[in-house]
Motif scaffolding. Structure first.
Motif, PDB file in Angstrom:
ATOM      1  N   GLU A 174      -6.982  -9.737  -9.243  1.00 19.12           N
ATOM      2  CA  GLU A 174      -5.636 -10.319  -9.266  1.00 19.12           C
ATOM      3  C   GLU A 174      -4.579  -9.352  -9.776  1.00 19.12           C
ATOM      4  OE1 GLU A 174      -3.234 -14.173 -11.071  1.00 19.12           O
ATOM      5  OE2 GLU A 174      -5.406 -14.051 -11.326  1.00 19.12           O
ATOM      6  N   MET A 175      -4.879  -8.591 -10.821  1.00 15.72           N
ATOM      7  CA  MET A 175      -3.902  -7.636 -11.352  1.00 15.72           C
ATOM      8  C   MET A 175      -3.575  -6.557 -10.323  1.00 15.72           C
ATOM      9  SD  MET A 175      -4.377  -7.060 -15.470  1.00 15.72           S
ATOM     10  CE  MET A 175      -5.178  -5.527 -15.176  1.00 15.72           C
ATOM     11  N   ASN A 176      -4.600  -6.011  -9.672  1.00 18.95           N
ATOM     12  CA  ASN A 176      -4.372  -4.994  -8.644  1.00 18.95           C
ATOM     13  C   ASN A 176      -3.558  -5.564  -7.488  1.00 18.95           C
ATOM     14  OD1 ASN A 176      -5.886  -3.184 -10.116  1.00 18.95           O
ATOM     15  ND2 ASN A 176      -7.703  -3.353  -8.832  1.00 18.95           N
ATOM     16  N   ARG A 177      -3.914  -6.777  -7.067  1.00 18.99           N
ATOM     17  CA  ARG A 177      -3.233  -7.439  -5.954  1.00 18.99           C
ATOM     18  C   ARG A 177      -1.756  -7.651  -6.290  1.00 18.99           C
ATOM     19  NH1 ARG A 177      -6.790 -11.307  -5.493  1.00 18.99           N
ATOM     20  NH2 ARG A 177      -5.651 -12.765  -6.807  1.00 18.99           N
TER      21      ARG A 177
ATOM     22  N   ARG B 144       3.758  -6.330  -5.209  1.00 17.96           N
ATOM     23  CA  ARG B 144       5.155  -6.228  -5.653  1.00 17.96           C
ATOM     24  C   ARG B 144       5.756  -4.880  -5.269  1.00 17.96           C
ATOM     25  NH1 ARG B 144       5.531  -6.064 -10.914  1.00 17.96           N
ATOM     26  NH2 ARG B 144       3.354  -6.308 -11.421  1.00 17.96           N
ATOM     27  N   ARG B 145       4.986  -3.820  -5.420  1.00 13.36           N
ATOM     28  CA  ARG B 145       5.491  -2.483  -5.093  1.00 13.36           C
ATOM     29  C   ARG B 145       5.722  -2.331  -3.589  1.00 13.36           C
ATOM     30  NH1 ARG B 145       1.885   1.734  -8.224  1.00 13.36           N
ATOM     31  NH2 ARG B 145       3.687   3.095  -8.003  1.00 13.36           N
ATOM     32  N   LEU B 146       4.836  -2.911  -2.782  1.00 13.21           N
ATOM     33  CA  LEU B 146       5.004  -2.851  -1.329  1.00 13.21           C
ATOM     34  C   LEU B 146       6.189  -3.707  -0.878  1.00 13.21           C
ATOM     35  CD1 LEU B 146       1.265  -3.026  -0.245  1.00 13.21           C
ATOM     36  CD2 LEU B 146       2.793  -1.052   0.026  1.00 13.21           C
ATOM     37  N   GLU B 147       6.341  -4.877  -1.469  1.00 13.56           N
ATOM     38  CA  GLU B 147       7.463  -5.752  -1.110  1.00 13.56           C
ATOM     39  C   GLU B 147       8.801  -5.092  -1.440  1.00 13.56           C
ATOM     40  OE1 GLU B 147       6.271  -9.327  -3.143  1.00 13.56           O
ATOM     41  OE2 GLU B 147       5.059  -9.989  -1.414  1.00 13.56           O
TER      42      GLU B 147
ATOM     43  N   PHE C 105      -8.286   6.514   4.071  1.00 15.37           N
ATOM     44  CA  PHE C 105      -9.013   6.247   2.838  1.00 15.37           C
ATOM     45  C   PHE C 105      -8.120   6.634   1.674  1.00 15.37           C
ATOM     46  CE2 PHE C 105     -11.924   7.782  -0.464  1.00 15.37           C
ATOM     47  CZ  PHE C 105     -12.917   6.813  -0.478  1.00 15.37           C
ATOM     48  N   ASP C 106      -8.045   5.788   0.666  1.00 17.28           N
ATOM     49  CA  ASP C 106      -7.279   6.147  -0.522  1.00 17.28           C
ATOM     50  C   ASP C 106      -8.016   5.637  -1.754  1.00 17.28           C
ATOM     51  OD1 ASP C 106      -5.221   7.485  -1.752  1.00 17.28           O
ATOM     52  OD2 ASP C 106      -3.719   5.956  -1.396  1.00 17.28           O
ATOM     53  N   THR C 107      -7.813   6.314  -2.865  1.00 18.98           N
ATOM     54  CA  THR C 107      -8.538   5.976  -4.081  1.00 18.98           C
ATOM     55  C   THR C 107      -7.647   5.243  -5.072  1.00 18.98           C
ATOM     56  OG1 THR C 107      -8.033   8.148  -5.001  1.00 18.98           O
ATOM     57  CG2 THR C 107     -10.147   7.909  -3.870  1.00 18.98           C
ATOM     58  N   LYS C 108      -8.290   4.461  -5.902  1.00 21.37           N
ATOM     59  CA  LYS C 108      -7.635   3.779  -7.016  1.00 21.37           C
ATOM     60  C   LYS C 108      -7.836   4.634  -8.261  1.00 21.37           C
ATOM     61  CE  LYS C 108      -8.771  -0.775  -5.190  1.00 21.37           C
ATOM     62  NZ  LYS C 108      -9.498  -2.011  -5.484  1.00 21.37           N
ATOM     63  N   PRO C 109      -6.914   4.633  -9.187  1.00 21.54           N
ATOM     64  CA  PRO C 109      -5.659   3.888  -9.133  1.00 21.54           C
ATOM     65  C   PRO C 109      -4.763   4.419  -8.016  1.00 21.54           C
ATOM     66  CG  PRO C 109      -5.657   5.349 -11.033  1.00 21.54           C
ATOM     67  CD  PRO C 109      -7.018   5.443 -10.407  1.00 21.54           C
ATOM     68  N   ILE C 110      -3.982   3.506  -7.454  1.00 20.69           N
ATOM     69  CA  ILE C 110      -3.149   3.824  -6.303  1.00 20.69           C
ATOM     70  C   ILE C 110      -1.992   4.733  -6.700  1.00 20.69           C
ATOM     71  CG2 ILE C 110      -1.595   2.837  -4.555  1.00 20.69           C
ATOM     72  CD1 ILE C 110      -4.574   2.205  -4.087  1.00 20.69           C
ATOM     73  N   ASP C 111      -1.838   5.806  -5.945  1.00 21.79           N
ATOM     74  CA  ASP C 111      -0.663   6.670  -6.026  1.00 21.79           C
ATOM     75  C   ASP C 111       0.259   6.171  -4.911  1.00 21.79           C
ATOM     76  OD1 ASP C 111       1.119   8.755  -5.164  1.00 21.79           O
ATOM     77  OD2 ASP C 111      -0.093  10.203  -6.253  1.00 21.79           O
ATOM     78  N   LEU C 112       1.274   5.373  -5.262  1.00 21.80           N
ATOM     79  CA  LEU C 112       2.083   4.694  -4.254  1.00 21.80           C
ATOM     80  C   LEU C 112       2.741   5.644  -3.253  1.00 21.80           C
ATOM     81  CD1 LEU C 112       2.847   1.895  -3.232  1.00 21.80           C
ATOM     82  CD2 LEU C 112       4.962   2.134  -4.518  1.00 21.80           C
ATOM     83  N   PRO C 113       3.378   6.742  -3.659  1.00 19.64           N
ATOM     84  CA  PRO C 113       3.969   7.631  -2.648  1.00 19.64           C
ATOM     85  C   PRO C 113       2.927   8.143  -1.640  1.00 19.64           C
ATOM     86  CG  PRO C 113       4.859   8.148  -4.805  1.00 19.64           C
ATOM     87  CD  PRO C 113       3.732   7.167  -5.028  1.00 19.64           C
ATOM     88  N   ARG C 114       1.729   8.464  -2.118  1.00 20.06           N
ATOM     89  CA  ARG C 114       0.677   8.935  -1.214  1.00 20.06           C
ATOM     90  C   ARG C 114       0.271   7.818  -0.252  1.00 20.06           C
ATOM     91  NH1 ARG C 114      -4.043  10.534  -4.539  1.00 20.06           N
ATOM     92  NH2 ARG C 114      -4.513   8.318  -4.468  1.00 20.06           N
TER      93      ARG C 114
END
Length: 123
Positions: A11-14, A19-22, A101-110
């Motif tokens: 839930e926290m990740n979601r 929110r960042r994508l919106e 493919f991307d790894t967590k924690p998410i780097d939003l710009p990447r």
């Protein structure tokens, strides 16, 4: 507006990622597990899927295979998200049908760069 199906059981990740994508102008819909991801991919026609690989029930790789085998799976970009950053993890996700493919924690710009590469009309 580009619709992203975010498949994430945490839930926290979601909440954080949605929110960042919106804020970036994307519409975000959710699935909490692999079964729901397959159903939502068929029912809601997302433009792109962000697929957590470590899901309860069927994992993200199996959910990706099921999406790919259905009518919604043709041409639907899928990005695997995982905390496992080994080459074998990326190979397994790509073998299942993930486009990136991307790894967590998410780097939003990447991650945004990968989304825009797969959906060039959004960039």
């Amino acid at each position: 507006m580009v619709k992203i199906l975010l498949v994430e059981d945490n839930e926290m990740n979601r909440d954080m990622l949605s929110r960042r994508l919106e804020r970036r102008g994307y519409e975000v819909i959710f699935a909490h597990d692999g079964e729901e991801a397959v159903a939502r991919a068929e029912a809601d026609a997302p433009d792109l899927v962000l697929m957590d690989i470590g899901l309860p029930g069927i994992d993200g790789c199996e959910a990706t295979r099921r999406i790919r085998s259905g009518p919604a799976g043709t041409g639907l970009p899928i990005i695997a998200l995982t905390a496992h950053a080994m080459n074998v993890d990326e190979a397994r996700a790509r073998e299942a049908g993930c486009d990136d493919f991307d790894t967590k924690p998410i780097d939003l710009p990447r991650l945004i760069g990968k989304i825009e590469k797969l959906l060039p009309d959004t960039g």
